[in-house]
Design an enzyme around this catalytic site. Structure first.
Site, PDB file in Angstrom:
ATOM      1  N   GLY A  46      48.798  79.236  68.849  1.00 58.34           N
ATOM      2  CA  GLY A  46      47.854  79.086  69.784  1.00 58.34           C
ATOM      3  C   GLY A  46      48.523  79.134  71.188  1.00 58.34           C
ATOM      4  O   GLY A  46      49.583  78.606  71.320  1.00 58.34           O
ATOM      5  N   GLN A  51      48.593  77.642  80.641  1.00 67.88           N
ATOM      6  CA  GLN A  51      50.169  77.397  80.015  1.00 67.88           C
ATOM      7  C   GLN A  51      51.110  78.630  80.492  1.00 67.88           C
ATOM      8  O   GLN A  51      52.045  78.563  80.448  1.00 67.88           O
ATOM      9  CB  GLN A  51      50.251  77.446  78.570  1.00 67.88           C
ATOM     10  CG  GLN A  51      49.839  76.134  77.956  1.00 67.88           C
ATOM     11  CD  GLN A  51      49.904  76.130  76.147  1.00 67.88           C
ATOM     12  OE1 GLN A  51      49.036  76.834  75.468  1.00 67.88           O
ATOM     13  NE2 GLN A  51      50.997  75.450  75.941  1.00 67.88           N
ATOM     14  N   CYS A  98      53.544  72.180  70.886  1.00 69.90           N
ATOM     15  CA  CYS A  98      52.871  72.873  71.901  1.00 69.90           C
ATOM     16  C   CYS A  98      53.965  73.523  72.545  1.00 69.90           C
ATOM     17  O   CYS A  98      55.187  72.963  72.715  1.00 69.90           O
ATOM     18  CB  CYS A  98      52.565  71.847  72.814  1.00 69.90           C
ATOM     19  SG  CYS A  98      51.755  72.333  73.949  1.00 69.90           S
ATOM     20  N   LEU A  99      53.624  74.859  72.778  1.00 69.83           N
ATOM     21  CA  LEU A  99      54.880  75.841  73.534  1.00 69.83           C
ATOM     22  C   LEU A  99      55.127  75.152  74.846  1.00 69.83           C
ATOM     23  O   LEU A  99      56.121  75.326  75.323  1.00 69.83           O
ATOM     24  CB  LEU A  99      54.111  77.103  73.537  1.00 69.83           C
ATOM     25  CG  LEU A  99      53.961  77.880  72.357  1.00 69.83           C
ATOM     26  CD1 LEU A  99      53.302  79.420  72.639  1.00 69.83           C
ATOM     27  CD2 LEU A  99      55.333  77.976  71.503  1.00 69.83           C
ATOM     28  N   HIS A 140      43.349  71.355  70.241  1.00 65.36           N
ATOM     29  CA  HIS A 140      44.392  71.078  71.097  1.00 65.36           C
ATOM     30  C   HIS A 140      44.524  72.248  72.346  1.00 65.36           C
ATOM     31  O   HIS A 140      44.671  71.847  73.529  1.00 65.36           O
ATOM     32  CB  HIS A 140      45.575  71.562  70.214  1.00 65.36           C
ATOM     33  CG  HIS A 140      47.000  71.555  70.876  1.00 65.36           C
ATOM     34  ND1 HIS A 140      48.076  70.650  70.648  1.00 65.36           N
ATOM     35  CD2 HIS A 140      47.459  72.536  71.965  1.00 65.36           C
ATOM     36  CE1 HIS A 140      48.902  71.097  71.503  1.00 65.36           C
ATOM     37  NE2 HIS A 140      48.739  72.040  72.181  1.00 65.36           N
ATOM     38  N   GLU A 141      43.913  73.366  71.877  1.00 66.79           N
ATOM     39  CA  GLU A 141      44.026  74.488  73.134  1.00 66.79           C
ATOM     40  C   GLU A 141      42.780  74.273  73.997  1.00 66.79           C
ATOM     41  O   GLU A 141      43.090  74.500  75.323  1.00 66.79           O
ATOM     42  CB  GLU A 141      43.745  75.722  72.296  1.00 66.79           C
ATOM     43  CG  GLU A 141      44.761  76.422  71.395  1.00 66.79           C
ATOM     44  CD  GLU A 141      46.215  76.021  72.096  1.00 66.79           C
ATOM     45  OE1 GLU A 141      46.418  76.237  73.343  1.00 66.79           O
ATOM     46  OE2 GLU A 141      47.306  75.833  71.320  1.00 66.79           O
ATOM     47  N   HIS A 144      43.843  71.873  76.847  1.00 66.40           N
ATOM     48  CA  HIS A 144      44.680  72.647  77.695  1.00 66.40           C
ATOM     49  C   HIS A 144      43.902  73.315  78.872  1.00 66.40           C
ATOM     50  O   HIS A 144      44.173  73.182  80.168  1.00 66.40           O
ATOM     51  CB  HIS A 144      45.446  73.923  77.237  1.00 66.40           C
ATOM     52  CG  HIS A 144      46.742  73.275  76.466  1.00 66.40           C
ATOM     53  ND1 HIS A 144      47.792  72.686  77.171  1.00 66.40           N
ATOM     54  CD2 HIS A 144      47.190  73.645  75.290  1.00 66.40           C
ATOM     55  CE1 HIS A 144      48.949  72.654  76.353  1.00 66.40           C
ATOM     56  NE2 HIS A 144      48.638  73.148  75.045  1.00 66.40           N
TER      57      HIS A 144
HETATM   58 NI    NI Z   1      49.798  73.111  73.701  1.00 59.77          NI
END
Ligand code: NI
Length: 180
Positions: A46, A51, A98-99, A140-141, A144
């Site tokens: 995701g 991000q 998470c990236l 989660h996304e 963000h």
């Molecule tokens: Ni994340």
């Protein structure tokens, strides 16, 4: 098409509330394609536009997150201007990464099921439900887009440990990229 830089925490962009998408045009399609290429490059499931430093309410999700193995090879889910329409009272705890915190994994409690309403890249409204990993990935996304990150959901102690690990990982990455 381009692979974009994924901003690591604590980049201030990760604390921003992103702006709604109003125009569903070729420029938006390009943002989505760049995000897809970036997510594939980083092996994520995701990615939120914030991000990669884009101030828009745009997410992509690998269908694996929602359907497991049945989702492999299917196009990514494009989630624009999402709203949560329902979430279960029942929660579940599971591992998240998470990236923006590469190499950091923590246990996070989230609703077990969620239903959202969103638009696709053409502006069409649709609803989708996620359960387990699917609900976790969606929420989660969406976080963000509100400037919320996974460490905001855990205890003070877990947060401190995760941040320490993150700082060590970031230091190692910086050394690597400086070359030998
Ligand atoms: Ni994340």
């Amino acid at each position: 098409m381009a692979v974009l830089d994924v901003l690591p925490y604590p980049n201030p962009f990760l604390r921003r509330r992103a702006q709604p998408v109003e125009t569903f045009d070729a420029a938006l399609a390009e943002v989505v394609r760049d995000m897809e290429e970036t997510m594939a490059d980083r092996d994520g499931i995701g990615l939120a536009a914030t991000q990669v430093g884009i101030d828009l309410r745009v997410l992509i999700l690998d269908p694996y997150a929602l359907e497991g193995d049945a989702g492999r090879g299917k196009p990514n889910l494009v989630i624009i201007n999402p709203e949560v329409v329902w979430e279960s009272a029942e929660k579940s705890v599971g591992e998240e990464g998470c990236l923006s915190f590469p190499g950091v994994f923590i246990q996070v409690e989230r609703p077990k099921k969620v239903r959202i309403r969103a638009r696709d890249a053409a502006g069409e409204t649709y609803e989708i439900e996620g359960e387990g990993l699917g609900a976790r990935a969606i929420l989660h996304e969406i976080d963000h887009l509100e400037g919320v990150v996974m460490i905001d959901h855990v205890s003070h102690l877990t947060r401190r440990r995760a941040l320490k690990k993150h700082q060590r990982n970031q230091k190692a990455l910086t050394k690597e990229s400086e070359g030998d």
